[in-house]
Enzyme design. Sequence first.
Site, PDB file in Angstrom:
ATOM      1  N   SER A 139       6.940   0.865   2.673  1.00 55.59           N
ATOM      2  CA  SER A 139       7.745  -0.089   1.908  1.00 55.59           C
ATOM      3  C   SER A 139       7.899  -1.315   2.784  1.00 55.59           C
ATOM      4  O   SER A 139       7.734  -1.227   4.013  1.00 55.59           O
ATOM      5  CB  SER A 139       9.121   0.533   1.628  1.00 55.59           C
ATOM      6  OG  SER A 139      10.033  -0.453   1.184  1.00 55.59           O
ATOM      7  N   TYR A 152      17.444   4.247   4.555  1.00 52.40           N
ATOM      8  CA  TYR A 152      16.097   4.172   3.968  1.00 52.40           C
ATOM      9  C   TYR A 152      15.177   3.360   4.880  1.00 52.40           C
ATOM     10  O   TYR A 152      14.028   3.743   5.132  1.00 52.40           O
ATOM     11  CB  TYR A 152      16.205   3.538   2.580  1.00 52.40           C
ATOM     12  CG  TYR A 152      14.908   3.411   1.819  1.00 52.40           C
ATOM     13  CD1 TYR A 152      14.121   4.524   1.531  1.00 52.40           C
ATOM     14  CD2 TYR A 152      14.466   2.167   1.355  1.00 52.40           C
ATOM     15  CE1 TYR A 152      12.934   4.402   0.809  1.00 52.40           C
ATOM     16  CE2 TYR A 152      13.296   2.036   0.625  1.00 52.40           C
ATOM     17  CZ  TYR A 152      12.536   3.150   0.363  1.00 52.40           C
ATOM     18  OH  TYR A 152      11.365   3.034  -0.350  1.00 52.40           O
TER      19      TYR A 152
HETATM   20  P1  NDP Z   1      10.075   7.648  -8.043  1.00 50.64           P
HETATM   21  O1  NDP Z   1      11.491   8.042  -7.802  1.00 50.64           O
HETATM   22  O2  NDP Z   1       9.630   7.329  -9.431  1.00 50.64           O
HETATM   23  O3  NDP Z   1       9.080   8.743  -7.471  1.00 50.64           O
HETATM   24  C1  NDP Z   1       9.359   9.527  -6.350  1.00 50.64           C
HETATM   25  C2  NDP Z   1       8.428  10.711  -6.413  1.00 50.64           C
HETATM   26  O4  NDP Z   1       8.626  11.495  -5.238  1.00 50.64           O
HETATM   27  C3  NDP Z   1       8.687  11.613  -7.611  1.00 50.64           C
HETATM   28  O5  NDP Z   1       7.451  11.928  -8.206  1.00 50.64           O
HETATM   29  C4  NDP Z   1       9.338  12.833  -7.009  1.00 50.64           C
HETATM   30  O6  NDP Z   1       8.941  13.982  -7.760  1.00 50.64           O
HETATM   31  C5  NDP Z   1       8.712  12.858  -5.633  1.00 50.64           C
HETATM   32  N1  NDP Z   1       9.494  13.609  -4.662  1.00 50.64           N
HETATM   33  C6  NDP Z   1      10.753  13.378  -4.248  1.00 50.64           C
HETATM   34  N2  NDP Z   1      11.124  14.326  -3.374  1.00 50.64           N
HETATM   35  C7  NDP Z   1      10.078  15.178  -3.242  1.00 50.64           C
HETATM   36  C8  NDP Z   1       9.840  16.344  -2.481  1.00 50.64           C
HETATM   37  N3  NDP Z   1      10.768  16.863  -1.680  1.00 50.64           N
HETATM   38  N4  NDP Z   1       8.627  16.954  -2.588  1.00 50.64           N
HETATM   39  C9  NDP Z   1       7.683  16.441  -3.391  1.00 50.64           C
HETATM   40  N5  NDP Z   1       7.842  15.332  -4.135  1.00 50.64           N
HETATM   41  C10 NDP Z   1       9.024  14.721  -4.053  1.00 50.64           C
HETATM   42  O7  NDP Z   1       9.843   6.390  -7.075  1.00 50.64           O
HETATM   43  P2  NDP Z   1       8.649   5.344  -6.924  1.00 50.64           P
HETATM   44  O8  NDP Z   1       7.466   5.739  -7.697  1.00 50.64           O
HETATM   45  O9  NDP Z   1       9.248   4.007  -7.140  1.00 50.64           O
HETATM   46  O10 NDP Z   1       8.381   5.475  -5.358  1.00 50.64           O
HETATM   47  C11 NDP Z   1       7.277   6.178  -4.830  1.00 50.64           C
HETATM   48  C12 NDP Z   1       7.158   5.858  -3.347  1.00 50.64           C
HETATM   49  O11 NDP Z   1       7.099   4.444  -3.169  1.00 50.64           O
HETATM   50  C13 NDP Z   1       8.328   6.331  -2.480  1.00 50.64           C
HETATM   51  O12 NDP Z   1       7.854   6.773  -1.242  1.00 50.64           O
HETATM   52  C14 NDP Z   1       9.166   5.060  -2.312  1.00 50.64           C
HETATM   53  O13 NDP Z   1       9.947   5.110  -1.146  1.00 50.64           O
HETATM   54  C15 NDP Z   1       8.073   4.021  -2.240  1.00 50.64           C
HETATM   55  N6  NDP Z   1       8.467   2.657  -2.586  1.00 50.64           N
HETATM   56  C16 NDP Z   1       9.095   2.364  -3.775  1.00 50.64           C
HETATM   57  C17 NDP Z   1       9.490   1.077  -4.059  1.00 50.64           C
HETATM   58  C18 NDP Z   1      10.236   0.705  -5.303  1.00 50.64           C
HETATM   59  O14 NDP Z   1      10.823  -0.406  -5.334  1.00 50.64           O
HETATM   60  N7  NDP Z   1      10.251   1.512  -6.351  1.00 50.64           N
HETATM   61  C19 NDP Z   1       9.208  -0.017  -3.126  1.00 50.64           C
HETATM   62  C20 NDP Z   1       8.506   0.390  -1.936  1.00 50.64           C
HETATM   63  C21 NDP Z   1       8.148   1.678  -1.689  1.00 50.64           C
HETATM   64  P3  NDP Z   1       9.820  15.290  -8.013  1.00 50.64           P
HETATM   65  O15 NDP Z   1      11.242  14.849  -8.159  1.00 50.64           O
HETATM   66  O16 NDP Z   1       9.228  15.867  -9.269  1.00 50.64           O
HETATM   67  O17 NDP Z   1       9.561  16.155  -6.819  1.00 50.64           O
END
Ligand code: NDP
Length: 254
Positions: A139, A152
């Site tokens: 990020s 974070y």
């Molecule tokens: P979401 O919340 O939509 O997606 C997060 C994903 O991570 C979900 O699919 C969730 O699936 C999975 N997840 C969470 N915990 C676990 C775990 N313990 N094991 C396996 N899977 C897990 O967020 P985004 O798509 O927006 O973000 C995706 C990535 O991008 C993250 O790393 C985030 O930090 C990063 N990011 C996001 C930004 C934003 O503004 N949105 C900006 C910059 C980076 P489930 O709950 O089914 O396990």
Amino acid sequence: MTAVGTPVAVVTGASSGIGAATARQLAGAGYHVFLTARREDRIAALAAELTAAGHQATARALDVTDRAAVDAFASGLDRCDVLVNNAGGALGADPVATGDPADWRRMFEVNVIGTLHTTQALLPALTAGDGGTVVVLTSTAGHATYEGGAGYVAAKHAERVLAETLRLEIVGTPVRVIEIAPGMVKTEEFATTRFRGDTEKAAKIYAGVAEPLTADDVADTITWAVTRPPHVNVDLLVVRPRAQASNTKVHRTP
Ligand code: NDP
């Protein structure tokens, strides 16, 4: 079972947002995509949709913080060409003075230790082929801080350092390490998860921003970086919406 000659891409956190969009795009690019996340129903539905569209896709429930489960998942793969470490996210937006250590721990567990688990477990398979790729989705929070973001920001800085250090350590092997660092991305769950279901607070993150990035925008950068020729290593790709000049300088219209 992966068809002979088809490259395999593993995407963590493929049940929503950037991970789901990346799984779609990598499937379209010809990969057999393994969709992993904790919510099995969501990845199973996406895998079924991709398969119906003629792609190769398999869903596997996986919590990246569970090392034994990650190892079992890795040992069941015939091959692995691309690993997209996408699972992660933020919890809370409290100042350092009052932040909950349990939130900090959880963010480290998922963003840092989760990425460590999957990378360690799949590195042998990634190294065994002609050219493996590890993508680490950090990020802009991995590069600069902002008030209320310390937990974070600290986790994403640690995740970035994992990627940078790994690249140094494995130079000479046929594996590249790509860091993608997005700024503001409007996904359906990220901000809501951060604010524990408070959709009003979540909406304020994007208030007045004409066009935040979408999950597809980020998936596009991931897919572009992954599909460069194997000798081309995109070390770091920072991508933000035009309206965001830094983590703290965002153009908003009233
Ligand atoms: P979401 O919340 O939509 O997606 C997060 C994903 O991570 C979900 O699919 C969730 O699936 C999975 N997840 C969470 N915990 C676990 C775990 N313990 N094991 C396996 N899977 C897990 O967020 P985004 O798509 O927006 O973000 C995706 C990535 O991008 C993250 O790393 C985030 O930090 C990063 N990011 C996001 C930004 C934003 O503004 N949105 C900006 C910059 C980076 P489930 O709950 O089914 O396990």
